[in-house]
Design an enzyme around this catalytic site. Structure first.
Site, short mmCIF file in Angstrom:
data_model
loop_
_atom_site.label_atom_id
_atom_site.label_comp_id
_atom_site.label_asym_id
_atom_site.label_seq_id
_atom_site.Cartn_x
_atom_site.Cartn_y
_atom_site.Cartn_z
N PRO A 178 0.80 -1.23 0.00
CA PRO A 178 0.00 0.00 0.00
C PRO A 178 0.83 1.28 0.00
O PRO A 178 0.41 2.28 -0.59
CB PRO A 178 -0.82 -0.13 1.29
CG PRO A 178 -0.97 -1.60 1.47
CD PRO A 178 0.35 -2.18 1.04
N TYR A 179 2.00 1.27 0.63
CA TYR A 179 2.85 2.46 0.59
C TYR A 179 3.19 2.82 -0.85
O TYR A 179 3.01 3.96 -1.29
CB TYR A 179 4.13 2.23 1.40
CG TYR A 179 5.17 3.29 1.15
CD1 TYR A 179 4.98 4.60 1.58
CD2 TYR A 179 6.35 3.00 0.45
CE1 TYR A 179 5.93 5.59 1.33
CE2 TYR A 179 7.29 3.97 0.19
CZ TYR A 179 7.08 5.26 0.64
OH TYR A 179 8.01 6.23 0.38
#
Length: 322
Positions: free
Chosen positions: A140-141
């Site tokens: 997700p980063y």
């Protein structure tokens, strides 16, 4: 011209503030101090405490300082945490960016420089990663960084802002000991912490298809990151139509085992040999940047080598852990 630097009291941000002020660029910092420290800032630099999620604060700061350019560094950046808290990362990194871009557009800001990451590439199967290498983030980063680039580009095109996204590779080192990395989430501080405690450094996998079996990365001195921001900011000021996406790296791969060896040599803390653990999910074997495009676009290239990164990181570590 005044530049608003979000996250300017953090590790990377404080180096950018220092480089921008030394280059004669007026800056003001917005930081919520969740991970930043006010004492990192150069004397005379104004700090406004607040978050990019607060539109009222943004409107006030942009108006008060007649901001004409934004360098957006604030955000969450721990990969493992992003996997555990994806909704939090999307809110902090993408919603914060959306609110900031809205405020900037309404205030007539003409330049927007976005702090991105090599995490947008995911697990590229190439010797050198260019800006044309397909993006396929694996956490997700990295997803928030790639989506952030899209958002910046769309807003720039719609509201007439010159834009740039700088994709950092593996940042290390410090310009001065006081500006060293407080966290222990990157390889160099993680190894320093364990060696300083008399413990064996950890290696996550030694069976990769690389010369010594450990992951190969492109390490870049944080002071080089900062000077790249200065070059990009000046390009945006000079070219209102700029739409840049650029890697920031050295173009030289260093394996985890090699980096541990350099750290041990610099610190004199040989101790126990590294302890090999299982691979971490999502770790690519090799991620090394091509520096051709940033050299062509900004006439910029990295100056500092790996040993200098480690020496400066060690000086900062000793200052914080006497």
């Amino acid at each position: 011209m005044t530049w608003l630097i979000t996250g300017g009291a953090g590790y990377v941000g404080s180096h950018v503030v220092r480089a921008m002020t030394e280059a004669g660029e007026p800056v003001v910092v917005l930081d919520d101090l969740s991970t930043g420290r006010a004492e990192r800032l150069v004397d005379g630099v104004v700090l406004e405490t607040g978050t990019v999620l607060d539109r009222e604060v943004l409107d006030r700061v942009l108006r008060k300082y007649a901001v004409s350019g934004v360098v957006h560094i604030a955000g969450k950046k721990r990969v493992a945490e992003s996997v555990e808290r994806p909704l939090y990362y999307y809110h902090e990194n993408l919603e914060g960016l959306r609110v900031l871009l809205g405020a900037a557009a309404e205030a007539g800001v003409g330049r927007f420089l976005f702090s991105s990451s090599a995490a947008v590439y995911g697990m590229p199967d190439v010797d050198l990663v260019t800006e044309k290498t397909p993006c396929a983030p694996v956490n997700p980063y990295g997803e928030t960084k790639l989506a952030g680039e899209w958002l910046v580009a769309a807003a720039g095109a719609r509201y007439g802002m010159a834009t740039a996204a700088l994709r950092y590779f593996n940042v290390a080192g410090a310009a001065t000991p006081e500006l060293g990395d407080d966290g222990v989430f990157n390889l160099v501080p993680m190894v320093l912490e364990r060696l300083d405690a008399g413990e064996a450094p950890l290696v996550f996998g030694d069976d990769y298809p690389t010369p010594d079996g450990t992951c190969v990365r492109d390490y870049i001195h944080v002071e080089d990151i900062a000077t790249a921001h200065v070059a990009a900011a000046r390009r945006l000021a000079a070219d209102p139509s700029a739409r840049l996406v650029l890697n920031i790296g050295r173009g030289e791969g260093v394996s985890v085992a090699e980096m541990i060896g350099v750290i041990q040599d610099v610190t004199g803390l040989t101790g126990e040999p590294p302890r090999v653990l299982a691979r971490r999910p999502g770790d690519p074997a090799r991620v090394v940047s091509s520096g051709d495009l940033i050299r062509a676009e900004l006439d910029w290239s990295a100056r500092w080598d790996v040993r200098e990164m480690v020496e400066s990181a060690w000086a900062g570590w000793r200052l914080r852990h006497p």
